[in-house]
Design a protein around this motif. Structure first.
Motif, mmCIF file in Angstrom:
data_model
loop_
_atom_site.group_PDB
_atom_site.id
_atom_site.type_symbol
_atom_site.label_atom_id
_atom_site.label_comp_id
_atom_site.label_asym_id
_atom_site.label_seq_id
_atom_site.Cartn_x
_atom_site.Cartn_y
_atom_site.Cartn_z
ATOM 1 N N TYR A 42 8.538 -27.797 57.140
ATOM 2 C CA TYR A 42 8.302 -26.777 58.164
ATOM 3 C C TYR A 42 7.509 -25.591 57.616
ATOM 4 O O TYR A 42 6.858 -24.857 58.364
ATOM 5 N N MET A 43 7.573 -25.388 56.286
ATOM 6 C CA MET A 43 6.861 -24.273 55.674
ATOM 7 C C MET A 43 5.364 -24.324 55.946
ATOM 8 O O MET A 43 4.720 -23.292 56.131
ATOM 9 N N PHE A 44 4.808 -25.540 55.949
ATOM 10 C CA PHE A 44 3.358 -25.654 56.056
ATOM 11 C C PHE A 44 2.865 -25.204 57.423
ATOM 12 O O PHE A 44 1.801 -24.593 57.544
ATOM 13 N N GLY A 45 3.648 -25.492 58.468
ATOM 14 C CA GLY A 45 3.291 -25.012 59.794
ATOM 15 C C GLY A 45 3.344 -23.497 59.858
ATOM 16 O O GLY A 45 2.469 -22.857 60.466
ATOM 17 N N GLN A 46 4.364 -22.918 59.238
ATOM 18 C CA GLN A 46 4.480 -21.462 59.196
ATOM 19 C C GLN A 46 3.315 -20.838 58.433
ATOM 20 O O GLN A 46 2.787 -19.790 58.838
ATOM 21 N N MET A 47 2.925 -21.478 57.345
ATOM 22 C CA MET A 47 1.817 -20.952 56.545
ATOM 23 C C MET A 47 0.509 -20.973 57.328
ATOM 24 O O MET A 47 -0.254 -19.998 57.325
ATOM 25 N N ARG A 48 0.249 -22.098 57.991
ATOM 26 C CA ARG A 48 -1.000 -22.201 58.765
ATOM 27 C C ARG A 48 -1.011 -21.204 59.917
ATOM 28 O O ARG A 48 -2.055 -20.626 60.235
ATOM 29 N N ALA A 50 0.522 -18.301 59.925
ATOM 30 C CA ALA A 50 0.320 -16.976 59.339
ATOM 31 C C ALA A 50 -1.133 -16.743 58.940
ATOM 32 O O ALA A 50 -1.640 -15.625 59.011
ATOM 33 N N LEU A 51 -1.809 -17.828 58.543
ATOM 34 C CA LEU A 51 -3.202 -17.717 58.108
ATOM 35 C C LEU A 51 -4.187 -17.913 59.254
ATOM 36 O O LEU A 51 -5.387 -17.663 59.094
ATOM 37 N N GLY A 52 -3.704 -18.411 60.402
ATOM 38 C CA GLY A 52 -4.574 -18.654 61.541
ATOM 39 C C GLY A 52 -5.513 -19.828 61.347
ATOM 40 O O GLY A 52 -6.668 -19.793 61.781
ATOM 41 N N ILE A 53 -5.009 -20.898 60.702
ATOM 42 C CA ILE A 53 -5.833 -22.080 60.453
ATOM 43 C C ILE A 53 -5.191 -23.303 61.095
ATOM 44 O O ILE A 53 -4.001 -23.302 61.415
ATOM 45 N N THR A 54 -5.968 -24.358 61.275
ATOM 46 C CA THR A 54 -5.488 -25.575 61.916
ATOM 47 C C THR A 54 -4.882 -26.529 60.890
ATOM 48 O O THR A 54 -5.045 -26.351 59.678
ATOM 49 N N LYS A 55 -4.214 -27.568 61.389
ATOM 50 C CA LYS A 55 -3.541 -28.536 60.532
ATOM 51 C C LYS A 55 -4.511 -29.259 59.611
ATOM 52 O O LYS A 55 -4.149 -29.655 58.507
ATOM 53 N N GLY A 56 -5.748 -29.446 60.039
ATOM 54 C CA GLY A 56 -6.712 -30.175 59.222
ATOM 55 C C GLY A 56 -7.286 -29.370 58.070
ATOM 56 O O GLY A 56 -8.036 -29.903 57.247
ATOM 57 N N THR A 57 -6.939 -28.082 57.966
ATOM 58 C CA THR A 57 -7.473 -27.221 56.913
ATOM 59 C C THR A 57 -6.475 -27.115 55.766
ATOM 60 O O THR A 57 -5.301 -26.818 55.985
ATOM 61 N N ASP A 58 -6.935 -27.365 54.557
ATOM 62 C CA ASP A 58 -6.072 -27.239 53.388
ATOM 63 C C ASP A 58 -5.713 -25.771 53.174
ATOM 64 O O ASP A 58 -6.594 -24.899 53.157
#
Length: 246
Positions: A42-48, A50-58
């Motif tokens: 779930y952290m990765f969704g929160q990080m994206r 917070a950063l305003g990026i999509t799932k396909g972006t590292d």
């Protein structure tokens, strides 16, 4: 009729014992999230978010692509989410037992990513390779950096991984270990079970403390056969079985 085996399995002498001509294990490198602790995807969704990026972006590639000081601000957002998640971390079964065993054998150990101080206070881990280390897995650079810090170097003075084991739960972990020249151990679960048959995986365990028996008896990895049907894999119980079931 099976094809003759094309190479010997990876082996290490029983830990702390005379293994004759078998190589001695020099240390173990661990992945953290999903290996030493239960995966917190779930952290990765929160990080994206917070950063305003999509799932396909590292996530890390995005942070490092930003100009200063925006890059550091983005990384701090990630760290803040990780700090909150660490409060909810759950240790993988067998974690403390394995670490107590490794400490009793004075075997060097190091994590790739943040340290589990919540569960392993007082345990010695060094060096620590964080998420910000570049290049990240599946590059072997992090493992080789640890090897160099432990004095495991080649004639060129750079780190060598042949005396190490990499323990992880992802293809990036297995490939990083393989490329570093280390033996690899997969902590298997329902999501990564397909990696048990991957050419970069040497041995499979379902609990961390299963590795204790493996190290006590002497590590034996997979044997690559001349064809897929005769390919044999090492298992935590120390038994080699034919992939055909023969």
């Amino acid at each position: 009729m099976t094809t003759p085996l094309s190479k010997e399995p990876r082996r290490f002498a029983p830990l702390g014992k005379d293994g004759g001509r078998l190589p001695t294990l020099k240390g173990i490198v661990f992945d953290v999230d999903g290996t030493l602790c239960v995966q917190q995807n779930y952290m990765f969704g929160q990080m994206r978010s917070a950063l305003g990026i999509t799932k396909g972006t590292d996530i890390l590639d995005h942070c490092h692509s930003l100009p200063s000081p925006q890059d550091e601000a983005a990384l701090e957002k990630i760290r803040a989410i990780e700090r909150e998640a660490m409060v909810l971390q759950e240790a993988q079964p067998g974690l403390v037992q394995l670490m107590d065993y490794l400490e009793s054998k004075n075997l060097p150990k190091a994590p790739v990513n943040h340290l589990l101080g919540k569960f392993l206070e007082g345990k010695k881990f060094e060096p620590i390779v964080t998420r910000e280390f570049r290049p990240p897995k599946p590059s072997p650079a992090g493992i080789l950096s640890i090897a160099k810090a432990w004095g495991l170097v080649g004639k060129d003075g750079e780190g060598v991984g042949e005396g190490l084991i990499m323990v992880g739960d992802s293809i990036d972990d297995m490939t990083a270990g393989y490329r570093a020249g280390a033996a690899t151990v997969l902590l298997v679960n329902e999501m990564n079970a397909h990696l048990a048959e991957h050419e970069h995986t040497d041995l499979v365990i379902s609990r961390l403390d299963e590795l204790i028996k493996v190290l006590e008896n002497g590590f034996v990895g997979h044997i690559a056969g001349g064809d897929e049907g005769s390919d044999l894999k090492g298992r935590a119980e120390g038994v080699l079985r034919d992939e055909k079931g023969e």
